[in-house]
Enzyme design. Structure first.
Site: not given
Length: 485
Positions: A229, A231, A258, A261-262, A290-291, A339, A387, A414
């Site tokens: 990730d 991010h 990923d 995001d964030r 997943n993002h 991922h 999660r 992840h």
């Protein structure tokens, strides 16, 4: 000692442990805080505060399923404990379950009618649910939806004479262009929409042609790098390239989902990765995380960032391209890279993964969901996901999957890891995470893995975060979610 004395002693000890847990939480040591709150709960399970505090620590680790369980226990123990509903509402919200969150915030307001904070959050949640209902009402069914990519001709977008940024000459993305673009991004300059559009559309065409599981061949004597990730942490991505070289046919990379995001430089990250893909398809491989989905991008910042830096049309365009990303890769028929993780059933063959119809938003169950969302667990068998999506799987599940598919190793991402990586399941599974000091507060290292052919022994390199301009993580995120971050 009487039962009463023992009980009082346990309650007193539990409070001492809670103080230590709160200190760990304040130091951003959330896993340690969870362990300590668990000890406090073992001593006194009828204290709602311990359950709600542990729920909050789970939220910080993005373990929203566990947070909902703990917050539910808090309100079971003490039905009028507003913080229990508050924590559960925040966890539902983080999963994009606005309607469930609304019920909990309504309960908070009922218990604390004069709390201005509760009133404000309830209003924001009501707005979010109304917006969701409106979007659902006007949504076009998938079968009738026209491709936004097919409606765009980037050649028709004019480049103003005064534009001084990176330019793609004669429609060919070159290394010189990518370097200039990265340099512009580093100095917080934007890429012209025409070129951004070209990069995204060309990447879409390449990704669409790939199977859902991509085979990668690394010739003997060559190496291959897997990153986890990122991010939206663009400056840390630049640092990876500084440490390990730019992507090229001789120095290929796989970024394992990923990308966005964030972090608040997600547009810069995704355009850089896509540009390298356009420059040389075999220099860089990209997997879906997943993002890379509408639901996550709406909540965690990418959608707002794209709207701010590019346009509304790009929001739709990225959503469409993310549905083209492959779900998994296999290196030299030996290393399975995905991922999230493995499956709720045994016997899944690589051919089944290759055949998944991935051109959609991730479903909430099934193989595609589990590839993107699942996590390893330290005990055998399978368990519910921390999660709230996917599942947890043990070393026996990993071992059987590898044996049935004649593979040696699972590499997945992840999850934040303190050292940037973790080796589990008797050495058969490695987690790699490449966003150091995640969200500017986790204090973790980042890592990447270099594989040398033919033996493909993993060589793990760790690195620390580098400074970035003063734009906070989640700067473009859903306004409501920022209240809880």
């Amino acid at each position: 000692m009487s039962n009463m004395d023992t009980e009082n002693s346990n309650i007193s000890r539990a409070e001492e442990v809670k103080v230590l847990a709160n200190e760990a939480f304040k130091a951003h040591k959330y896993a340690q805080a969870i362990d300590l709150y668990t000890q406090a709960i073992a001593l006194d399970s009828q204290n709602a505060v311990y359950w709600a505090n542990r729920a909050f620590a789970h939220i910080k680790l993005e373990e929203y399923g566990s947070a909902i369980q703990d917050a539910s226990k808090a309100v079971e123990v003490e039905p009028k404990y507003s913080k229990g509903y508050y924590r559960r509402g925040a966890a539902y919200l983080s999963m994009g379950k606005f309607k469930e969150a609304l019920k909990d915030f309504q309960q908070v307001k009922k218990i604390s009618p004069n709390d201005p904070d509760a009133t404000r959050k309830l209003k924001e949640c009501e707005k979010a649910v109304m917006k969701l209902k409106f979007e659902e009402a006007i949504a076009v069914p998938d079968s009738q939806r026209r491709s936004v990519a097919d409606s765009i001709d980037y050649h028709s977008i004019d480049v103003e004479p005064q534009y001084s940024g990176a330019r793609i000459e004669e429609d060919v993305v070159t290394l010189d262009f990518v370097k200039k673009m990265m340099d512009d991004f580093k100095n917080q300059k934007c890429l012209h929409k025409r070129y951004a559009c070209q990069i995204v559309l060309q990447t879409r065409d390449m990704l669409r042609a790939l199977p859902s599981l991509v085979d990668i061949n690394v010739p003997e004597g060559n190496h291959f790098t897997v990153c986890g990730d990122v991010h939206g942490q663009f400056y840390d991505l630049l640092n990876i390239f500084e440490l390990n070289g730019l992507p090229s046919d001789e120095n290929p990379y796989l970024f394992n989902g990923d990308f966005v995001d964030r972090g608040s430089f997600s547009v810069e990250v995704i355009l850089t990765l896509f540009a390298f893909k356009c420059m040389s398809p075999s220099a860089i491989y990209l997997a879906r995380g997943n993002h890379e989905s509408k639901g996550m991008n709406k909540i965690y910042g990418f959608e707002g960032e794209v709207r701010s830096k590019l346009s509304e049309k790009f929001v739709e365009l990225f959503a469409e391209v993310f549905c083209c990303l492959p779900l998994a890769h296999v290196i030299n028929e030996k290393v399975f890279v995905v991922h999230g993780g493995l499956f709720s059933v045994d016997g899944v063959k690589l051919s089944e993964i290759r055949a998944i119809d991935r051109f959609c938003e991730p479903p909430e169950e099934g193989l595609m969901c589990e590839l993107l969302w699942s996590d390893p667990q330290p005990y055998l068998g399978r368990g519910p996901s921390k999660r709230g999506v996917g599942l947890s799987f043990g070393a026996d599940v990993t071992k059987r999957f590898l044996q049935e598919n004649n593979l040696d190793l699972v590499v997945r991402s992840h999850e934040v890891k303190d050292e940037g990586y973790e080796i589990e399941h008797d050495g058969k599974l490695i987690t790699v995470f490449s966003a150091p000091n995640y969200c500017d507060q986790m204090g973790n290292k980042g890592a990447f893995i270099r594989f040398e052919a033919p033996d493909l022994k993993p060589n793990i390199v760790t690195f620390s975060a580098v400074p970035h301009p003063d734009v906070k993580p989640m700067a473009y995120a859903n306004n409501f979610l920022r209240m809880f971050s």
